[in-house]
Design a protein around this motif. Structure first.
Motif, PDB file in Angstrom:
ATOM      1  N   THR A 126      -8.158  10.847   1.029  1.00  0.00           N
ATOM      2  CA  THR A 126      -6.429  11.229   1.019  1.00  0.00           C
ATOM      3  C   THR A 126      -6.604   9.442  -0.155  1.00  0.00           C
ATOM      4  O   THR A 126      -7.415   8.612  -0.267  1.00  0.00           O
ATOM      5  CB  THR A 126      -5.605  10.698   1.586  1.00  0.00           C
ATOM      6  OG1 THR A 126      -5.691  11.928   3.097  1.00  0.00           O
ATOM      7  CG2 THR A 126      -4.533  10.704   1.051  1.00  0.00           C
ATOM      8  N   THR A 127      -6.433   9.670  -1.316  1.00  0.00           N
ATOM      9  CA  THR A 127      -6.130   8.726  -2.224  1.00  0.00           C
ATOM     10  C   THR A 127      -5.082   7.910  -2.101  1.00  0.00           C
ATOM     11  O   THR A 127      -3.924   8.367  -1.657  1.00  0.00           O
ATOM     12  CB  THR A 127      -6.421   8.916  -4.077  1.00  0.00           C
ATOM     13  OG1 THR A 127      -7.515  10.204  -4.088  1.00  0.00           O
ATOM     14  CG2 THR A 127      -5.857   7.616  -4.868  1.00  0.00           C
ATOM     15  N   TYR A 128      -5.647   6.209  -1.973  1.00  0.00           N
ATOM     16  CA  TYR A 128      -3.713   5.022  -1.439  1.00  0.00           C
ATOM     17  C   TYR A 128      -3.613   4.447  -3.226  1.00  0.00           C
ATOM     18  O   TYR A 128      -4.609   4.318  -3.659  1.00  0.00           O
ATOM     19  CB  TYR A 128      -3.876   4.544  -0.464  1.00  0.00           C
ATOM     20  CG  TYR A 128      -4.134   5.959   0.322  1.00  0.00           C
ATOM     21  CD1 TYR A 128      -3.599   6.631   0.970  1.00  0.00           C
ATOM     22  CD2 TYR A 128      -5.622   5.664   1.471  1.00  0.00           C
ATOM     23  CE1 TYR A 128      -3.003   7.242   2.713  1.00  0.00           C
ATOM     24  CE2 TYR A 128      -5.108   6.880   2.183  1.00  0.00           C
ATOM     25  CZ  TYR A 128      -3.780   7.238   2.558  1.00  0.00           C
ATOM     26  OH  TYR A 128      -4.139   8.686   4.102  1.00  0.00           O
ATOM     27  N   TRP A 131      -2.634   0.575  -3.897  1.00  0.00           N
ATOM     28  CA  TRP A 131      -2.199  -0.382  -3.625  1.00  0.00           C
ATOM     29  C   TRP A 131      -2.505  -1.837  -5.017  1.00  0.00           C
ATOM     30  O   TRP A 131      -2.755  -1.427  -5.847  1.00  0.00           O
ATOM     31  CB  TRP A 131      -3.055  -1.111  -2.754  1.00  0.00           C
ATOM     32  CG  TRP A 131      -4.503  -1.472  -3.007  1.00  0.00           C
ATOM     33  CD1 TRP A 131      -5.530  -1.190  -3.157  1.00  0.00           C
ATOM     34  CD2 TRP A 131      -5.036  -4.030  -2.770  1.00  0.00           C
ATOM     35  NE1 TRP A 131      -6.271  -1.896  -3.561  1.00  0.00           N
ATOM     36  CE2 TRP A 131      -6.206  -3.188  -3.397  1.00  0.00           C
ATOM     37  CE3 TRP A 131      -4.156  -4.442  -2.741  1.00  0.00           C
ATOM     38  CZ2 TRP A 131      -7.107  -4.347  -3.638  1.00  0.00           C
ATOM     39  CZ3 TRP A 131      -5.135  -5.710  -2.820  1.00  0.00           C
ATOM     40  CH2 TRP A 131      -6.645  -5.772  -3.307  1.00  0.00           C
ATOM     41  N   SER A 153       1.262   5.385  -0.446  1.00  0.00           N
ATOM     42  CA  SER A 153       1.276   7.066  -0.800  1.00  0.00           C
ATOM     43  C   SER A 153       0.753   7.347  -2.059  1.00  0.00           C
ATOM     44  O   SER A 153       0.292   8.446  -2.584  1.00  0.00           O
ATOM     45  CB  SER A 153       1.525   8.121   0.046  1.00  0.00           C
ATOM     46  OG  SER A 153       2.919   8.151  -0.406  1.00  0.00           O
ATOM     47  N   SER A 154       1.395   7.401  -3.386  1.00  0.00           N
ATOM     48  CA  SER A 154       1.312   7.917  -4.129  1.00  0.00           C
ATOM     49  C   SER A 154       2.110   6.463  -5.489  1.00  0.00           C
ATOM     50  O   SER A 154       2.327   5.467  -5.640  1.00  0.00           O
ATOM     51  CB  SER A 154       2.604   8.195  -4.557  1.00  0.00           C
ATOM     52  OG  SER A 154       4.236   7.942  -5.446  1.00  0.00           O
ATOM     53  N   LEU A 214       3.565   2.811   2.920  1.00  0.00           N
ATOM     54  CA  LEU A 214       2.507   3.154   4.486  1.00  0.00           C
ATOM     55  C   LEU A 214       2.120   1.210   5.290  1.00  0.00           C
ATOM     56  O   LEU A 214       1.919   1.562   5.616  1.00  0.00           O
ATOM     57  CB  LEU A 214       0.430   3.202   3.472  1.00  0.00           C
ATOM     58  CG  LEU A 214       0.695   4.275   3.616  1.00  0.00           C
ATOM     59  CD1 LEU A 214      -0.364   5.204   2.281  1.00  0.00           C
ATOM     60  CD2 LEU A 214       1.125   5.484   4.041  1.00  0.00           C
ATOM     61  N   VAL A 254       0.863  -0.713   0.131  1.00  0.00           N
ATOM     62  CA  VAL A 254      -0.117  -0.324   0.063  1.00  0.00           C
ATOM     63  C   VAL A 254       1.205   1.441   0.138  1.00  0.00           C
ATOM     64  O   VAL A 254       1.770   1.894   1.112  1.00  0.00           O
ATOM     65  CB  VAL A 254      -1.133   0.266   1.239  1.00  0.00           C
ATOM     66  CG1 VAL A 254      -2.035   1.230   1.505  1.00  0.00           C
ATOM     67  CG2 VAL A 254      -2.014  -1.333   1.088  1.00  0.00           C
ATOM     68  N   LEU A 263      -4.458   5.840   7.896  1.00  0.00           N
ATOM     69  CA  LEU A 263      -5.145   6.561   7.356  1.00  0.00           C
ATOM     70  C   LEU A 263      -5.442   7.493   7.090  1.00  0.00           C
ATOM     71  O   LEU A 263      -6.769   7.508   8.170  1.00  0.00           O
ATOM     72  CB  LEU A 263      -5.514   5.404   6.132  1.00  0.00           C
ATOM     73  CG  LEU A 263      -5.022   4.310   5.898  1.00  0.00           C
ATOM     74  CD1 LEU A 263      -5.302   2.490   4.806  1.00  0.00           C
ATOM     75  CD2 LEU A 263      -3.860   4.023   4.790  1.00  0.00           C
ATOM     76  N   TYR A 277      -5.574  -4.563   6.557  1.00  0.00           N
ATOM     77  CA  TYR A 277      -4.379  -3.769   6.704  1.00  0.00           C
ATOM     78  C   TYR A 277      -4.276  -3.375   7.703  1.00  0.00           C
ATOM     79  O   TYR A 277      -4.869  -3.177   8.636  1.00  0.00           O
ATOM     80  CB  TYR A 277      -5.460  -1.703   5.574  1.00  0.00           C
ATOM     81  CG  TYR A 277      -4.253  -0.772   6.846  1.00  0.00           C
ATOM     82  CD1 TYR A 277      -3.013  -0.837   5.300  1.00  0.00           C
ATOM     83  CD2 TYR A 277      -3.844  -0.471   7.054  1.00  0.00           C
ATOM     84  CE1 TYR A 277      -2.891  -0.121   4.870  1.00  0.00           C
ATOM     85  CE2 TYR A 277      -3.220   1.430   7.418  1.00  0.00           C
ATOM     86  CZ  TYR A 277      -2.325   1.104   6.048  1.00  0.00           C
ATOM     87  OH  TYR A 277      -1.579   1.617   6.011  1.00  0.00           O
TER      88      TYR A 277
END
Length: 98
Positions: free
Chosen positions: A79-81, A83, A43-44, A55, A41, A75, A70
């Motif tokens: 926010t977009t994560y 995976w 963050s970008s 993450l 997972v 989190l 998870y």
């Protein structure tokens, strides 16, 4: 590995759970069962493309389950994560794609 889902949905607009469930399906071309998985997972998308789970990196989990809870950094909402998961069959061969 296909049909990746978060909280049972392919593209959830929002996930309220701070420790969401990830799931996937796996069909080996030779019919071999899954023996392990490795989930990231990030963050970008850039981190994910570089196979960096900044993450959460589950590490190799020796299990035939097609889901994971998870266990990474906290989190935030709105926010977009990103995976991805790869799986290993019972012969020790990893899926070509994450």
């Amino acid at each position: 590995c296909s049909a990746p889902k978060v909280e049972g949905t392919s593209t959830p607009p929002r996930v309220a759970d701070t420790a969401p469930d990830f799931s996937w399906t796996y069909e080996d071309p030779e019919g071999r069962p899954q023996s392990a998985f490795h989930l990231l997972v990030a963050s970008s998308l850039k981190s994910l493309d570089e196979n960096v789970g900044d993450l959460w990196d589950s590490g190799v989990v020796f299990n035939d389950t097609h889901e994971a809870k998870y266990e990474g950094a906290e989190l935030s909402s709105e926010t977009t994560y990103f995976w991805k998961v790869r799986v290993r069959n019972s012969e020790g061969v990893w899926s070509e794609e994450w």
